[in-house]
Structure formats: C-alpha cells, structure tokens
Scaffold this active site. Sequence first.
Site, PDB file in Angstrom:
ATOM      1  N   HIS A  80       0.836  -1.197   0.000  1.00 51.26           N
ATOM      2  CA  HIS A  80       0.000   0.000   0.000  1.00 51.26           C
ATOM      3  C   HIS A  80       0.870   1.246   0.000  1.00 51.26           C
ATOM      4  O   HIS A  80       2.084   1.182   0.209  1.00 51.26           O
ATOM      5  CB  HIS A  80      -0.898   0.025   1.244  1.00 51.26           C
ATOM      6  CG  HIS A  80      -0.152   0.211   2.522  1.00 51.26           C
ATOM      7  ND1 HIS A  80       0.544  -0.810   3.138  1.00 51.26           N
ATOM      8  CD2 HIS A  80       0.038   1.309   3.308  1.00 51.26           C
ATOM      9  CE1 HIS A  80       1.116  -0.371   4.241  1.00 51.26           C
ATOM     10  NE2 HIS A  80       0.840   0.920   4.364  1.00 51.26           N
ATOM     11  N   LYS A  91      22.270   0.546   6.048  1.00 52.27           N
ATOM     12  CA  LYS A  91      23.092   1.731   6.252  1.00 52.27           C
ATOM     13  C   LYS A  91      22.423   2.615   7.305  1.00 52.27           C
ATOM     14  O   LYS A  91      21.227   2.881   7.226  1.00 52.27           O
ATOM     15  CB  LYS A  91      23.250   2.523   4.959  1.00 52.27           C
ATOM     16  CG  LYS A  91      24.028   3.823   5.138  1.00 52.27           C
ATOM     17  CD  LYS A  91      24.148   4.594   3.851  1.00 52.27           C
ATOM     18  CE  LYS A  91      24.827   5.938   4.068  1.00 52.27           C
ATOM     19  NZ  LYS A  91      26.233   5.817   4.501  1.00 52.27           N
ATOM     20  N   PHE A  92      23.185   3.066   8.272  1.00 49.91           N
ATOM     21  CA  PHE A  92      22.673   3.965   9.295  1.00 49.91           C
ATOM     22  C   PHE A  92      23.283   5.349   9.110  1.00 49.91           C
ATOM     23  O   PHE A  92      24.484   5.486   8.864  1.00 49.91           O
ATOM     24  CB  PHE A  92      23.001   3.439  10.699  1.00 49.91           C
ATOM     25  CG  PHE A  92      22.239   2.203  11.068  1.00 49.91           C
ATOM     26  CD1 PHE A  92      20.967   2.281  11.610  1.00 49.91           C
ATOM     27  CD2 PHE A  92      22.790   0.945  10.861  1.00 49.91           C
ATOM     28  CE1 PHE A  92      20.261   1.134  11.946  1.00 49.91           C
ATOM     29  CE2 PHE A  92      22.093  -0.207  11.200  1.00 49.91           C
ATOM     30  CZ  PHE A  92      20.823  -0.105  11.742  1.00 49.91           C
ATOM     31  N   MET A  93      22.439   6.359   9.218  1.00 49.57           N
ATOM     32  CA  MET A  93      22.912   7.738   9.198  1.00 49.57           C
ATOM     33  C   MET A  93      23.214   8.133  10.638  1.00 49.57           C
ATOM     34  O   MET A  93      22.306   8.491  11.396  1.00 49.57           O
ATOM     35  CB  MET A  93      21.849   8.653   8.593  1.00 49.57           C
ATOM     36  CG  MET A  93      21.551   8.381   7.141  1.00 49.57           C
ATOM     37  SD  MET A  93      22.919   8.878   6.071  1.00 49.57           S
ATOM     38  CE  MET A  93      22.162   8.652   4.462  1.00 49.57           C
TER      39      MET A  93
END
Length: 271
Positions: free
Chosen positions: A86, A234-236
């Site tokens: 959705h 991936k981490f900011m």
Amino acid sequence: MPPGAPDLGESGEHHLLRAAKAQGTCRVMCFHPRSDLTLPLMALPEIRRVVDEWANQITELGRSYLWVQVFENRGKVMGCSNPHPHCQIWASSFMPNEPGRSDANQLKYYEEHGAPLLLDYVQLELKKKERIVVETEHWLAVVPFWAVWPFETLLMPRRHVQRFPDLTDSERDDLCVAMKQLLTKYDNLYECSFPYSMGWQGAPTGPQRDKDCPHWQLHALYFPPLLRSATVKKFMVGYEMLCQSQRDLTAEQAAAKLRELPDLHYKLSSN
C-alpha cells in the site's frame, strides 16, 4: 488539523517559538486485493490502475490542498507495520520543508538558466550514460549524482511534466514498465522484498493547481536503506548526522550494480 477543526490561532509567545495552524488529511491506498503481491510482481494492467488512482487522488485532493504527497514505505525496516502492499497520501494546506526547498532550488536554477533543472539533468544523464538504471521510451531512472543512500534512485519523465495528472496515456503505460523494471532490479539485488521509502513530487496544487510552474519537473524519489546484503542496513549516524552524509559506494558503482541485474523477478525466474 483535520478539516473543520477549530482554529487555535498563531503562537506569539516568543520569536523563537512560532507556530501557525495547518490543515490536512491522510489516506491509505492498497495496491492489490492480494497481500503478497508487491508492485514488481503485479501485471502491467494492475500497476496501471495504481498509477491512475494516484492521478485521481492528486487531482481530487489538489483542489483543496497546496501539497499532496503520495508516498510508500515498504518493509518493516522502513517502519511499515502493515504487510499489505500500500501507499499513503497526505495532503496539507502548507508546503512542507523538503518540497519547499526543492521548489526554491528549482526556481533559482530556472531563473538563472531558463530551463527546468531536472529536465536539463535528464539530458545530461542520457548523454553521459554513467548512472542510468532503467531507460524506457518516456522515463529515465538514475542513481543521481548527489545520492545519499547507497542505491537511491530518481525516476523522471523525459519530457517536461509539472504535475502527475498531466501524464499522457502512453506515459502512464510506460511508467508502469519503468517502475516494474526498477523495483524488480531492487528485489533481485539481494533476492528479497527490497525495503524503501519513495514518493512523488510535482508542482504545488490547491490555489496554485492551475498556475504554470515551468521550473518544476515531476519526479519520484526512492530511498532504500540496504547496503551490502538483505540484512545489512546503512545507518545515518555520527558524522553523517552532525556534519554531512557519506557515500559507501559511488553513484556510478550503484547504478552499474542495479543496471546489470535481470529484468525478470527472481521469484518468477525460479518457477
């Protein structure tokens, strides 16, 4: 505030603490009766019904609201709590921060160069052919030169289109082809239902819906978080949150990885 909510007035407590009323509405739009069919696994006529309903929703809500944001959060890693494929549609009486900055930057470029920024960018990418992922008759998907996320993509029509409902029948049909190819490549990369947040941006609506905004070019943004596998995100963090985002691979490398993947979905190729 929802329509009809009382006006609470504007805050004048302090010049550093400012607030003003905002009105809007939110909707959820399901893509298909089957909860296991994501867009890349749907048939082209089924995707076309999604595209047409996006146009209908933007047209309807755009009569009353300045900004209509169609967006999809796909996968638990993106905070999606409902597994049924959705999207959401949020309409607001104001221009949100990110579209506001995009509007200002596109207008500045248009005033300086006499052409829409993203339309010039389409021609540049078609000429260089270094960051193209999907290329169809009417659409182009690239890993943009300024991409932040590892496999971020930008999907744009080749001709100048200001708002989603302005797309022709042939452009809508071809959009289904382009989206199916792009999302299939995403899924094929790590053979999983590839998570992402995506959204459409075009010229403002509401009081500006009939206004010519030549600096605007319709486009969709895809922000997928996966980096090296289906489980490595991936981490900011750290420097990226405090200073500036850093890329783990170049836009050209990311585009090549996606471009070289097959157009047939891995779930279908195993049948």
